[in-house]
Design a protein around this motif. Structure first.
Motif, short mmCIF file in Angstrom:
data_model
loop_
_atom_site.label_atom_id
_atom_site.label_comp_id
_atom_site.label_asym_id
_atom_site.label_seq_id
_atom_site.Cartn_x
_atom_site.Cartn_y
_atom_site.Cartn_z
N ASN A 58 10.84 10.93 8.08
CA ASN A 58 11.46 10.92 6.74
C ASN A 58 10.80 9.91 5.81
OD1 ASN A 58 13.77 12.78 7.37
ND2 ASN A 58 14.21 11.16 8.86
N PHE A 59 9.61 9.45 6.18
CA PHE A 59 8.93 8.40 5.43
C PHE A 59 8.92 8.68 3.93
CE2 PHE A 59 5.15 6.50 3.58
CZ PHE A 59 5.15 5.21 4.09
N GLY A 60 8.63 9.90 3.54
CA GLY A 60 8.49 10.22 2.12
C GLY A 60 9.76 10.07 1.33
N ALA A 61 10.93 10.19 2.00
CA ALA A 61 12.20 10.11 1.28
C ALA A 61 12.51 8.71 0.80
CB ALA A 61 13.33 10.61 2.18
N PHE A 62 11.89 7.70 1.40
CA PHE A 62 12.22 6.31 1.08
C PHE A 62 11.44 5.78 -0.14
CE2 PHE A 62 12.31 6.36 5.93
CZ PHE A 62 13.61 6.85 5.96
N PHE A 63 10.39 6.48 -0.54
CA PHE A 63 9.51 5.96 -1.59
C PHE A 63 9.26 7.05 -2.64
CE2 PHE A 63 8.32 4.11 2.55
CZ PHE A 63 8.69 2.79 2.31
N PRO A 64 10.26 7.36 -3.45
CA PRO A 64 10.14 8.49 -4.40
C PRO A 64 9.11 8.26 -5.49
CG PRO A 64 12.16 7.26 -4.79
CD PRO A 64 11.60 6.74 -3.51
N HIS A 65 8.71 7.02 -5.74
CA HIS A 65 7.74 6.74 -6.80
C HIS A 65 6.35 6.41 -6.25
CE1 HIS A 65 10.86 6.67 -9.91
NE2 HIS A 65 11.62 6.01 -9.04
N LEU A 66 6.16 6.57 -4.97
CA LEU A 66 4.88 6.18 -4.35
C LEU A 66 3.74 7.04 -4.88
CD1 LEU A 66 3.95 4.13 -2.18
CD2 LEU A 66 3.94 6.03 -0.55
N ARG A 67 2.65 6.38 -5.26
CA ARG A 67 1.45 7.07 -5.75
C ARG A 67 0.28 6.94 -4.78
NH1 ARG A 67 1.69 5.13 -12.13
NH2 ARG A 67 3.81 5.88 -12.50
N THR A 68 0.24 5.85 -4.04
CA THR A 68 -0.87 5.61 -3.12
C THR A 68 -0.34 5.18 -1.77
OG1 THR A 68 -2.41 4.96 -4.88
CG2 THR A 68 -2.92 4.21 -2.65
N LEU A 69 -0.76 5.90 -0.73
CA LEU A 69 -0.49 5.49 0.65
C LEU A 69 -1.83 5.38 1.36
CD1 LEU A 69 1.44 4.93 3.01
CD2 LEU A 69 1.42 7.38 3.50
N ALA A 70 -2.24 4.17 1.65
CA ALA A 70 -3.55 3.91 2.27
C ALA A 70 -3.34 3.13 3.56
CB ALA A 70 -4.45 3.14 1.31
N LEU A 71 -3.46 3.84 4.69
CA LEU A 71 -3.31 3.22 6.01
C LEU A 71 -4.50 3.55 6.90
CD1 LEU A 71 0.42 4.25 6.68
CD2 LEU A 71 -0.40 2.14 5.63
N PRO A 72 -5.74 3.56 6.38
CA PRO A 72 -6.87 3.93 7.22
C PRO A 72 -7.22 2.86 8.24
CG PRO A 72 -7.68 3.16 5.12
CD PRO A 72 -6.17 3.21 5.01
N SER A 73 -7.98 3.27 9.27
CA SER A 73 -8.52 2.36 10.28
C SER A 73 -7.43 1.56 10.98
CB SER A 73 -9.56 1.42 9.64
OG SER A 73 -10.61 2.15 9.07
N ASN A 74 -6.39 2.27 11.43
CA ASN A 74 -5.36 1.69 12.27
C ASN A 74 -5.28 2.52 13.55
OD1 ASN A 74 -3.95 -0.61 10.79
ND2 ASN A 74 -3.98 0.95 9.19
N SER A 75 -4.16 2.42 14.25
CA SER A 75 -3.99 3.19 15.49
C SER A 75 -2.68 3.97 15.46
CB SER A 75 -4.02 2.25 16.71
OG SER A 75 -5.26 1.58 16.79
N LEU A 76 -2.34 4.49 14.31
CA LEU A 76 -1.12 5.27 14.17
C LEU A 76 -1.29 6.60 14.88
CD1 LEU A 76 -0.46 4.49 10.41
CD2 LEU A 76 0.84 3.62 12.37
N SER A 77 -0.21 7.08 15.48
CA SER A 77 -0.29 8.30 16.29
C SER A 77 0.89 9.20 15.98
CB SER A 77 -0.34 7.93 17.77
OG SER A 77 0.80 7.16 18.13
#
Length: 834
Positions: free
Chosen positions: A312-331
């Motif tokens: 539900n990540f998107g529901a918490f940030f209705p005004h978000l324009r940029t999501l940058a999480l590169p070069s991590n270990s998210l799965s």
């Protein structure tokens, strides 16, 4: 380190010294076991100090309780104090992870009044958070007290003011949802979303590299001040920037980029350029205005995040324009709320270089504002989506496990597309669809290392802005280079190697005056190298090797002032001579001309290439002398002249200060090997085998970097005119790096040198067919030899040292040959005459 210093027990530097660590992000990377062990050791050393401090704290707490009892009934309650956590609510003991000092874990503020209750506040918060969840039918993660979501709720509850709690309670009682885009609901949702992400991705475990200000409490619980978070739709950036470079689509040059000659050679620079354009007034005209406390950007690139994002990540940030999480270990799977159109202001999604799985949903077409979708280098599978966000400018799906065909119509409909990267998806098959070239703004096309077949469509010419084309590694890609490709006058880089394309290189290549890099190697190209290539004055790297080219090297190639790499090798029928003006290529660093049927002599001008690092002329039919001008090759590290018909070696060969590898084998060199070679103190490999050298070998004792020495096969059997190397075995001094020694088939004489036993890296000694004598040194048995051949030396006598037999019996020395007359009991073979 944080736990020991936050409460003021000790100076941080003193603690760091005691724990034998430094206050760097490296500490956060330590696993739990290491941290527990270090913390235990520290506590044992400081138990008395801590007990004393604890006793003082207990006295202070008792005093505070007593004062509260005396004054509590007369004190009014501040409406802005924090809400107490219910007694039956389970949550974490503290909130580690930030680098700044934090208040104690319990919520700020006094006790609730006698007529108030705590449970309605908890219920109101829980119900509101549940209202943000997708209605999937699955149990809410808030039902699990140990879940990251429950930990996040506990944190949010501890930061709520009485006013916020009242608003949520009123919403709960009325059954209304309120407006999650502003006010209390926005603040609560954002704070909860960030906290849930923090707990779910290892932040509370000290796993993040940088979590400055995260999870502070009370009045400090303002996420707009947390590292990587930006609020207010264009307010000052507190997180990491996407790049400072600017690029020009018309010239393919820029400033601040790692590769200024190629448009968006650095993906971050290209994404940053798109974002800067989107941040302009015209770029934001279709976005909803964001409140000043609304989170608009989250950037935590290369920050050691692991675990899964909340669906539900998107529901918490209705005004978000940029999501940058590169070069991590998210799965785990991509959050459905991220790509289903729910986040209607989102412009940039950059999740490159993680471990996400699952597929990309078709609902992405509803993301009307999305400009950048970076999902490369993950483990996503499925077919490519047939509908895409209409405003996409950057689409990166490389290095995943997509399969099937390219949806040409869907990609061709993206009229603003600037960069398309589908590379490294081995299960993408079929032809490259002509319909995909619908964007005249396309700058960068990457289709390499897939399994596309058929030809390159002529429609590629419609993408008139293209600067970068890469389709290498598609072994089934056939047909000629289309004429339309030569019309793309903005081309900077063309990588079409390791395919099955055929035909000739058109003279129209001369139109590509901006071309810097052209790799057409490992194909089936035929015909000649067109002289018009001399018009490509911007060329820096040209690789035409491993084709079927003919007609020689055109003189026009020597007019390219910026050329650094020229690879024409493995064109067996190329023929001709090395151009006399080759020395005009003063920027040249690599010249590979081996196995190309070249004849004639090596021109003097070649010695003028002072920047040259690698020169490979081997396996041709070159003849004559090596030019004296070669002492001008002051940067040369590798010189390969093997397998030619060269006859004379200049003594200036010993004046190459950077030379590391020298291959002279299989020529017609005669006379003495120049003694100046002994001065090549940087040399690691020297092979002068299969020539006609004679006389004493040089003194190699100063060549301390030497690892391999080959002087074998210089004797011509039955011809006294060519006896090979003579005299004593060469002085090898203290060459402790020498591993391979090949001196066989010569006329060396004298006794075996026991000092060779000190050359501790030796694994191969070949001395057969010389005139050596004496006993085999026992000390050689202490080497780590794998091969030792001493046969056809009539003067060598036994017995064979037991130490060598031990090497054989231990399985180390697997090739040990002497004359049979020595009666060797452990040799792997023996020689008993012709």
């Amino acid at each position: 380190l944080y736990h020991h210093t936050a409460a003021g027990y000790q100076d941080p530097d003193e603690v760091a010294e005691e724990l034998e660590i430094t206050k760097t992000p490296t500490l956060r990377r330590l696993n739990r076991e290491e941290k527990k062990a270090r913390r235990k050791a520290y506590c044992q050393r400081n138990r008395r100090r801590i007990l004393c401090v604890a006793a003082v704290l207990l006295v202070l707490v008792a005093l505070a309780v007593a004062l509260g009892i005396v004054f509590g009934t007369s004190s009014g309650q501040d409406d802005n104090k924090g809400v107490d956590i219910p007694d039956d609510f389970s949550g974490p003991d503290d909130f580690p992870g930030a680098t700044g000092a934090r208040p104690a874990p319990s919520p700020a503020g006094g006790t609730m009044g006698p007529t108030e209750t705590r449970d309605p506040t908890l219920a109101a918060l829980t119900d509101y958070l549940k209202s943000l969840e997708a209605n999937s039918g699955a149990p809410s993660p808030l039902s699990d007290p140990a879940s990251p979501q429950s930990q996040a709720r506990n944190y949010v509850l501890s930061t709520l003011s009485q006013d916020d709690a009242a608003v949520l309670a009123a919403l709960n009682n009325s059954g209304a949802k309120g407006n999650p885009r502003q006010g209390v609901q926005l603040r609560v949702g954002q704070l909860y979303g960030l906290a849930a992400t923090y707990y779910a991705t290892g932040g509370d475990d000290g796993g993040w590299d940088d979590d400055t200000n995260w999870m502070l409490r009370g009045g400090a619980a303002d996420p707009c001040g947390w590292t990587g978070v930006t609020c207010g739709g264009g307010s000052a950036r507190r997180g990491r920037d996407l790049g400072t470079g600017t690029v020009s689509a018309s010239t393919g040059t820029g400033t601040g980029s790692k590769d200024t000659g190629s448009i968006a050679a650095d993906r971050q620079t290209h994404i940053g350029d798109i974002q800067r354009r989107a941040s302009s007034a015209s770029g934001n005209r279709n976005l909803q205005a964001a409140p000043t406390d609304a989170i608009t950007e989250i950037r935590l690139e290369d920050n050691d995040l692991s675990g899964q994002l909340d669906d539900n990540f998107g529901a918490f940030f209705p005004h978000l324009r940029t999501l940058a999480l590169p070069s991590n270990s998210l799965s785990g799977p991509l959050p459905s709320s991220l790509l289903n159109g729910q986040m209607d202001n989102l412009q940039i999604i950059d999740l490159f270089d993680n471990d996400f799985t699952g597929s990309v949903m078709e609902g992405m077409a509803n993301m009307q504002q999305l400009l950048v979708l970076g999902l490369g280098d993950n483990e996503i599978d499925g077919q490519l989506p047939t509908s895409l966000p209409p405003k996409l400018q950057f689409l990166e799906l490389s290095d995943n496990d997509f399969f099937g065909n390219i949806p040409g119509d869907a990609i061709g409909a993206l009229s603003d597309l600037e960069s398309l990267n589908l590379s490294d998806n081995a299960r993408l098959v079929g032809p490259i669809p002509p319909a995909m070239f619908g964007s005249s703004n396309l700058l960068r096309l990457e289709l390499d290392d897939c399994n596309f077949s058929g030809g390159i469509p002529s429609e590629i010419g419609q993408a008139s802005a293209l600067t970068y084309v890469n389709a290498n590694g598609n072994a089934l890609l056939t047909g000629p280079i289309p004429a339309a490709l030569y019309s793309l006058v903005n081309l900077d880089t063309v990588l079409l190697y390791e395919t099955a394309i055929s035909g000739s290189i058109s003279p129209a290549i001369g139109q590509l005056t901006n071309l810097r890099i052209a790799f057409l190697n490992d194909n089936n190209l035929s015909g000649g190298i067109p002289p018009e290539i001399g018009n490509c004055k911007a060329l820096v790297e040209l690789k035409l090797d491993d084709n079927n080219l003919i007609g020689g090297i055109p003189a026009e190639l020597t007019t390219l002032p910026l050329l650094e790499r020229l690879h024409l090798h493995n064109n067996a029928a190329l023929g001709g001579t090395i151009p006399e003006d080759i020395g005009d290529l003063t920027a040249l660093r690599e010249l590979f001309l081996y196995s190309s049927g070249l004849t004639g002599e090596i021109p003097q001008s070649l010695g003028e290439l002072a920047a040259l690092v690698t020169l490979a002329l081997n396996n041709n039919a070159l003849e004559g002398a090596l030019p004296d001008s070669f002492d001008g090759l002051v940067s040369l590290r590798v010189l390969d002249l093997a397998l030619n018909g060269l006859e004379k070696l200049t003594k200036n060969i010993g004046k190459l200060p950077a030379l590391e590898e020298l291959y002279l084998n299989s020529n017609q060199f005669q006379g003495q090997l120049p003694k100046e070679i002994g001065g090549l103190t940087t040399l690691r490999r020297l092979y002068a085998e299969n020539n006609l050298f004679s006389g004493d070998a040089p003194d190699f004792s100063r060549m301390l970097e030497l690892e391999e020495l080959g002087l074998a096969y210089n004797k011509v059997a039955g011809d006294d005119k060519f006896p090979g190397f003579e005299g004593d075995l060469p002085n090898l001094g203290g060459l402790r790096k020498l591993a391979v020694l090949r001196l066989h088939e010569n006329s060396f004489e004298g006794e075996l040198d026991p000092n060779y036993g000190s050359l501790t890296s030796l694994i191969e000694i070949r001395l057969e067919n010389n005139n050596l004598s004496g006993a085999i040194p026992a000390f050689w048995g202490f080497l780590s030899l794998e091969e030792l051949t001493l046969f056809q030396n009539e003067g060598i006598v036994g017995p064979v040292p037991a130490e060598l037999c031990t090497l054989v019996e231990g399985g180390r020395l697997d090739r040990f040959i002497v004359n049979c007359s020595l009666g060797c009991p452990c040799c792997t073979d023996c020689y008993d005459g012709p």
